[in-house]
Design a protein around this motif. Structure first.
Motif, short mmCIF file in Angstrom:
data_model
loop_
_atom_site.label_atom_id
_atom_site.label_comp_id
_atom_site.label_asym_id
_atom_site.label_seq_id
_atom_site.Cartn_x
_atom_site.Cartn_y
_atom_site.Cartn_z
N ALA A 67 181.30 15.27 12.60
CA ALA A 67 180.54 15.90 11.19
C ALA A 67 179.41 14.98 11.05
CB ALA A 67 181.43 15.76 10.13
N LEU A 68 179.31 13.85 11.63
CA LEU A 68 178.51 12.85 11.50
C LEU A 68 177.21 13.11 12.49
CD1 LEU A 68 177.07 10.12 10.18
CD2 LEU A 68 178.53 8.95 12.00
N ASP A 69 177.65 13.31 13.69
CA ASP A 69 176.98 13.96 14.81
C ASP A 69 176.07 15.26 14.12
OD1 ASP A 69 177.94 12.21 16.52
OD2 ASP A 69 178.69 13.64 17.95
N GLN A 70 176.86 16.32 13.60
CA GLN A 70 175.98 17.37 13.17
C GLN A 70 175.18 16.98 11.95
OE1 GLN A 70 175.13 19.79 14.41
NE2 GLN A 70 174.41 21.50 12.95
N VAL A 71 175.38 16.16 10.95
CA VAL A 71 174.62 15.52 9.90
C VAL A 71 173.38 14.97 10.52
CG1 VAL A 71 174.22 13.63 8.31
CG2 VAL A 71 176.07 15.19 8.38
N SER A 72 173.59 14.25 11.70
CA SER A 72 172.47 13.52 12.37
C SER A 72 171.41 14.51 13.08
CB SER A 72 172.88 12.66 13.58
OG SER A 72 174.04 11.48 13.07
N ASN A 73 172.04 15.48 13.76
CA ASN A 73 171.26 16.61 14.44
C ASN A 73 170.41 17.40 13.45
OD1 ASN A 73 170.62 18.21 16.71
ND2 ASN A 73 172.51 19.70 16.48
N VAL A 74 171.02 17.97 12.30
CA VAL A 74 170.15 18.47 11.42
C VAL A 74 169.09 17.70 10.84
CG1 VAL A 74 170.35 19.91 9.25
CG2 VAL A 74 171.90 20.32 11.04
N LEU A 75 169.26 16.20 10.28
CA LEU A 75 168.56 15.47 9.92
C LEU A 75 167.38 15.23 10.87
CD1 LEU A 75 168.17 13.31 7.46
CD2 LEU A 75 169.18 11.62 8.97
N ALA A 76 167.55 15.29 11.97
CA ALA A 76 166.63 15.03 13.00
C ALA A 76 165.59 16.15 13.02
CB ALA A 76 167.14 14.71 14.47
N ALA A 77 166.02 17.36 12.82
CA ALA A 77 165.29 18.62 12.62
C ALA A 77 164.39 18.37 11.17
CB ALA A 77 166.08 19.95 12.73
N GLU A 78 165.23 17.93 10.13
CA GLU A 78 164.51 17.97 8.88
C GLU A 78 163.46 16.96 8.80
OE1 GLU A 78 168.05 20.13 6.56
OE2 GLU A 78 167.75 18.35 6.47
N GLU A 79 163.60 15.93 9.39
CA GLU A 79 162.76 14.60 9.27
C GLU A 79 162.03 14.20 10.32
OE1 GLU A 79 162.30 13.15 6.35
OE2 GLU A 79 163.91 14.50 5.27
N PRO A 80 160.85 15.04 10.76
CA PRO A 80 160.17 14.61 12.08
C PRO A 80 159.60 13.33 11.94
CG PRO A 80 159.09 16.29 10.57
CD PRO A 80 160.42 16.08 9.92
N ASP A 81 159.52 12.76 10.84
CA ASP A 81 158.54 11.32 10.95
C ASP A 81 159.68 10.26 11.06
OD1 ASP A 81 156.28 12.53 10.76
OD2 ASP A 81 156.27 12.69 8.56
N VAL A 82 160.85 10.72 11.17
CA VAL A 82 161.84 9.61 11.13
C VAL A 82 162.76 9.77 12.35
CG1 VAL A 82 163.96 8.59 10.03
CG2 VAL A 82 161.95 9.39 8.70
N ALA A 83 162.72 8.72 13.47
CA ALA A 83 163.51 9.10 14.57
C ALA A 83 164.93 8.81 14.15
CB ALA A 83 163.19 7.84 15.73
N VAL A 84 165.86 9.88 14.68
CA VAL A 84 167.36 9.83 14.45
C VAL A 84 167.98 9.93 15.61
CG1 VAL A 84 169.09 11.09 13.37
CG2 VAL A 84 166.96 11.21 12.23
N TRP A 85 168.90 8.98 16.07
CA TRP A 85 169.95 8.99 17.08
C TRP A 85 171.14 8.74 16.96
CZ3 TRP A 85 166.08 4.78 17.04
CH2 TRP A 85 164.52 5.27 17.73
N TRP A 86 172.26 9.35 17.42
CA TRP A 86 173.60 9.28 17.30
C TRP A 86 174.13 8.75 18.45
CZ3 TRP A 86 170.54 13.38 16.47
CH2 TRP A 86 170.36 14.70 17.15
N VAL A 87 174.79 7.81 18.45
CA VAL A 87 175.23 6.93 19.57
C VAL A 87 176.65 6.65 19.91
CG1 VAL A 87 174.98 4.70 20.91
CG2 VAL A 87 173.08 5.87 19.46
N ASP A 88 177.22 7.09 20.88
CA ASP A 88 178.49 6.98 21.34
C ASP A 88 178.65 5.65 22.34
OD1 ASP A 88 181.12 6.58 22.50
OD2 ASP A 88 180.88 8.63 23.60
N PRO A 89 178.98 4.40 21.68
CA PRO A 89 178.77 3.19 22.45
C PRO A 89 180.20 3.04 23.35
CG PRO A 89 179.76 2.83 20.21
CD PRO A 89 179.51 4.27 20.20
N GLY A 90 181.07 3.99 23.53
CA GLY A 90 182.19 3.82 24.39
C GLY A 90 183.11 2.84 23.67
N GLU A 91 184.38 2.54 24.46
CA GLU A 91 185.17 1.77 23.93
C GLU A 91 184.75 0.41 24.12
OE1 GLU A 91 189.11 2.04 25.92
OE2 GLU A 91 189.80 3.62 24.99
#
Length: 220
Positions: free
Chosen positions: A149-173
């Protein structure tokens, strides 16, 4: 001076990233639920700190008020849910609701509260995700659902806020208390330390690539 707000900053990846950003000259506002560890970390780093829970609207409001201008928001604070990890057939629904509040609603509330400050500086948001968001690991259904859910929130936010960089990061174990709670101390002890991930996140912020989902391997 560049200003960053990091949640879950009293230990683990949040603390490792705070140390790396401080060494790079950033001004920091740190938050976490564990007040003693948080205040100790803030003192060591010369950072400001406001202890509290990101699922608490009043705490979110205090954080936003403290950063009228903001270059970087890192939503790192996260809950694991019940341990040992239950199968979905047995997952306590009240616990799942609470986990969504911490892992999804809380980060989005903080994003909403700080967006004016981030827009002002054309800032960036890093939401910490997990491979459990995209893989079917037995026992990880509740936690994984919140991260998906957080990934999709990030994905849509990135489309809605072009002046703010949005990245969702999987850092691994990583060798963290959360992983130890999930899989046991012995297995968690074989994972790399959070400090090994922080330089990659700094490169992400400095390079400012297009919005998207990144793994630790992508950031080498």
């Amino acid at each position: 001076m560049r200003q960053a707000l990091i949640t879950g900053a009293s230990r683990g990846l949040g603390l490792a990233l705070a140390k790396a950003l401080a060494a790079d000259g950033w001004s920091l506002l740190l938050t976490a639920r564990g007040e003693e560890d948080l205040m100790s970390a803030a003192f060591d780093l010369g950072a400001r700190a406001i202890p509290g829970d990101v699922a608490d609207p009043a705490h979110v409001a205090r954080l936003a008020e403290a950063v009228p201008e903001l270059d970087l928001l890192v939503n790192n604070a996260s809950g694991l849910g019940p341990a040992p990890l239950p199968r979905l057939a047995d997952y306590p629904l009240d616990s799942l609701r609470a986990l969504f509040e911490t892992n999804v609603v809380g980060p989005l509330a903080l994003i909403q509260a700080t967006l004016p400050a981030l827009r002002k500086r054309q800032g960036a948001i890093v939401n910490i995700s997990s491979d459990a968001a995209v893989e079917a690991y037995e026992g990880w259904g509740g936690y994984g659902a919140t991260k998906a859910a957080l990934d999709q929130v990030s994905n849509v936010l990135a489309a809605e806020e072009p002046d703010v960089a949005v990245w969702w990061v999987d850092p691994g174990e990583m060798r963290t208390r959360m992983l130890a709670d999930a899989v046991g101390e012995e297995e968690a002890g074989t994972a790399p330390p959070p400090e090994s991930v922080a330089p990659a996140l700094l490169r992400l912020v400095a390079g400012r690539p297009a919005p998207g989902r990144f793994t630790r391997g992508d950031l080498r």
